[in-house]
Write a protein that holds these residues in place. Structure first.
Motif, PDB file in Angstrom:
ATOM      1  N   THR A  12      64.723  21.332  52.410  1.00  0.00           N
ATOM      2  CA  THR A  12      65.777  21.098  51.421  1.00  0.00           C
ATOM      3  C   THR A  12      66.660  19.886  51.712  1.00  0.00           C
ATOM      4  N   CYS A  13      66.612  19.367  52.935  1.00  0.00           N
ATOM      5  CA  CYS A  13      67.517  18.253  53.255  1.00  0.00           C
ATOM      6  C   CYS A  13      66.967  17.401  54.380  1.00  0.00           C
ATOM      7  N   HIS A  15      67.797  17.225  57.404  1.00  0.00           N
ATOM      8  CA  HIS A  15      67.587  17.949  58.656  1.00  0.00           C
ATOM      9  C   HIS A  15      66.210  18.600  58.679  1.00  0.00           C
ATOM     10  N   CYS A  16      65.817  19.145  57.550  1.00  0.00           N
ATOM     11  CA  CYS A  16      64.487  19.751  57.439  1.00  0.00           C
ATOM     12  C   CYS A  16      63.410  18.695  57.684  1.00  0.00           C
ATOM     13  N   TYR A  64      59.148  26.169  58.594  1.00  0.00           N
ATOM     14  CA  TYR A  64      58.716  26.018  57.201  1.00  0.00           C
ATOM     15  C   TYR A  64      57.281  26.512  57.046  1.00  0.00           C
TER      16      TYR A  64
HETATM   17 CU   LIG Z   1      67.429  20.982  55.707  1.00  0.00          CU
END
Ligand SMILES: [Cu+2]
Length: 69
Positions: A12-13, A15-16, A64
């Motif tokens: 989602t961002c 960091h992911c 993930y």
């Molecule tokens: Cu993230």
């Protein structure tokens, strides 16, 4: 050099993206990891074709899910 694209669910961002890049980038023979966050696509450049199970484990380690093609 082999380029393989995987579909990854749950990113989602930034960091992911970093987490997936770090884990997948640590697989032996991997030279580069490009993540398209919006599309959920991870393109991996490697010396040899990769075992999907190994890539799946790395993505899982990052938190993930690799989506089956
Ligand atoms: Cu993230």
């Amino acid at each position: 050099m082999v380029n393989t694209t995987y579909q990854v669910q749950g990113m989602t961002c930034g960091h992911c993206v970093s987490a997936v890049s770090a884990e997948v980038g640590a697989i032996a023979g991997v030279r580069d990891v490009q993540v398209d966050l919006a599309a959920g696509r991870v393109t991996v450049s490697s010396d040899q074709p990769l075992d999907t199970a190994v890539v799946r484990a790395a993505v899982d380690e990052a938190g993930y899910d690799l989506v089956d093609a």
